[in-house]
Enzyme design. Structure first.
Site, PDB file in Angstrom:
ATOM      1  N   GLU A 108       0.818  -1.217   0.000  1.00  0.00           N
ATOM      2  CA  GLU A 108       0.000   0.000   0.000  1.00  0.00           C
ATOM      3  C   GLU A 108       0.856   1.274   0.000  1.00  0.00           C
ATOM      4  OE1 GLU A 108      -2.704   0.441   3.329  1.00  0.00           O
ATOM      5  OE2 GLU A 108      -3.600   2.237   2.482  1.00  0.00           O
ATOM      6  N   LYS A 155      -2.468  -1.963  -3.128  1.00  0.00           N
ATOM      7  CA  LYS A 155      -3.513  -1.112  -2.548  1.00  0.00           C
ATOM      8  C   LYS A 155      -3.130   0.350  -2.763  1.00  0.00           C
ATOM      9  CE  LYS A 155      -6.005  -0.224   1.775  1.00  0.00           C
ATOM     10  NZ  LYS A 155      -6.657  -0.839   2.930  1.00  0.00           N
TER      11      LYS A 155
HETATM   12  P1  13P Z   1      -9.374   4.221   4.172  1.00  0.00           P
HETATM   13  O1  13P Z   1     -10.217   3.484   3.158  1.00  0.00           O
HETATM   14  O2  13P Z   1     -10.158   4.835   5.285  1.00  0.00           O
HETATM   15  O3  13P Z   1      -8.384   5.144   3.505  1.00  0.00           O
HETATM   16  O4  13P Z   1      -8.509   3.107   4.907  1.00  0.00           O
HETATM   17  C1  13P Z   1      -7.905   2.141   4.157  1.00  0.00           C
HETATM   18  C2  13P Z   1      -6.662   1.740   4.801  1.00  0.00           C
HETATM   19  O5  13P Z   1      -6.499   0.604   5.170  1.00  0.00           O
HETATM   20  C3  13P Z   1      -5.606   2.741   4.971  1.00  0.00           C
HETATM   21  O6  13P Z   1      -4.404   2.108   5.301  1.00  0.00           O
END
Ligand code: 13P
Length: 349
Positions: free
Chosen positions: A185, A227
């Site tokens: 991510e 992500k």
């Molecule tokens: P949000 O969808 O609230 O951005 O959170 C996703 C997430 O896991 C952030 O690390």
């Protein structure tokens, strides 16, 4: 690829594909103790071990949500907690066919020598922690790097992108060694005043750097999920791009940087409203077919209505579950490009 990884790859691929099964996506319920306190504070609930447990229990025991939720990312504390009936959450999820996951990073900290930028910590001791998490039932993991845009200061710097990509790649390699699917991510934050064009440029640079690092670290792309943020104008931007523009810019950016070997892309919501996050995903899936599944791993955009409905009132727990179910259902429809304003208005019975 080393021989040890090759022998684990079939399992990694299978879990990664299950997480992006048709019509399904991931619930991110892995807020750190500090972040969940902010969320609970916002609805007037004191954050204690028990209120955090109960709130997560409401989400995780929503009956029927498993039709649209393939996996849940948990925080360390939650992975060790149980339902009221004493069933460990990981076991409960598995009994519903939902895959338990775990956030393993230790948060984004200031990057030394680079004011205004951050790098994510948590690599020390990660091999041992992953082995414990696997024993506790986690089959996938998450690590979030954050990239801040500040055009006036020339941010992000190339060094910030490289440092975060390096950490993401080391984490991903350690996960695959442990037989755990890494969610990679790299989040370009939307909390600024930049245009959508600047976000696209920074997201291009970020993804390019991340995939270079994954390659250098020998990470098998078939056994990861990406992500990313969507390509979107900053919250304080003068002009907010419309949903179709966001969908097109995001898909263009992903097509340029994400190899087809990656089974799925699971977006974060990043502060978008719940409905807009669903609409964007829906539009992108309408533009398919794509080389990868386009799905969700939303935190706020799946949880916000449920949190607001519950607000610590036990009498509202079922209504909160209906609110969560509804968001899961809408996003499940968006996986096929079948979400509509009419569906949005329907409430689960
Ligand atoms: P949000 O969808 O609230 O951005 O959170 C996703 C997430 O896991 C952030 O690390």
């Amino acid at each position: 690829m080393n021989a040890e990884l090759a022998s684990k790859l079939d399992q990694l691929k299978r879990v990664a594909r299950e997480l992006v099964a048709p019509g399904k996506g991931i619930l991110a319920a892995d807020e750190s103790t500090g972040t969940i306190k902010k969320r609970l504070d916002s609805v007037g609930v004191e954050s204690t071990e028990e209120t955090r447990r109960r709130y997560r229990e409401i989400l995780l025991t929503t009956s029927g949500a498993e039709e649209f939720i393939s996996g849940v990312i948990l925080f360390d504390e939650t992975l060790r907690q149980s339902t009221r009936d004493g069933v460990p959450f990981s076991q409960h999820l598995k009994s519903q066919g939902v895959i338990p996951g775990i956030k393993v990073d230790a948060g984004a900290k200031p990057l030394a020598g680079h004011p205004g930028e951050k790098v994510t910590e948590g690599l020390d001791g990660l091999r041992d922690r992953l082995s414990e998490y696997a024993d506790l039932g986690a089959q996938f993991a998450k690590w979030r790097g954050v990239i801040t845009i500040d055009a006036a200061k020339g941010l992000p710097s190339d060094y910030c992108l490289t440092a975060n990509a390096h950490a993401l790649a080391r984490y991903a390699a350690l996960c695959q060694e442990a037989g755990i699917v890494p969610i990679v991510e790299p989040e370009v934050l939307m909390d600024s005043d930049n245009s959508i064009e600047v976000c696209e440029d920074v997201t291009n640079r970020t993804l390019n750097t991340v995939f270079q690092a994954l390659f250098e670290h020998g990470v098998a792309l078939e056994g990861i999920l990406l992500k990313p943020n969507m390509v979107i104008a900053g919250k304080q931007a003068k002009r907010q791009a419309g949903p179709q523009e966001v969908a097109e810019a995001t898909v263009r950016c992903l097509n340029r940087h994400v190899p087809a070997a990656v089974p799925g892309i699971v977006f974060l919501s990043g502060g978008q409203s719940d409905e807009l996050a669903t609409e964007h995903l829906n539009l992108m899936n309408r533009m398919g077919p794509h080389p990868w599944e386009l799905s969700f791993s939303y935190g706020r955009a799946l949880q916000a209505p449920a949190l607001k409905t519950w607000a610590g009132d036990e009498g509202k727990a079922e209504a909160a579950q209906r609110a969560f179910y509804h968001r899961a259902r809408c996003n499940g429809a968006a996986r096929h490009g079948e979400w509509s304003a009419e569906l949005e208005k329907e409430r689960a019975a």
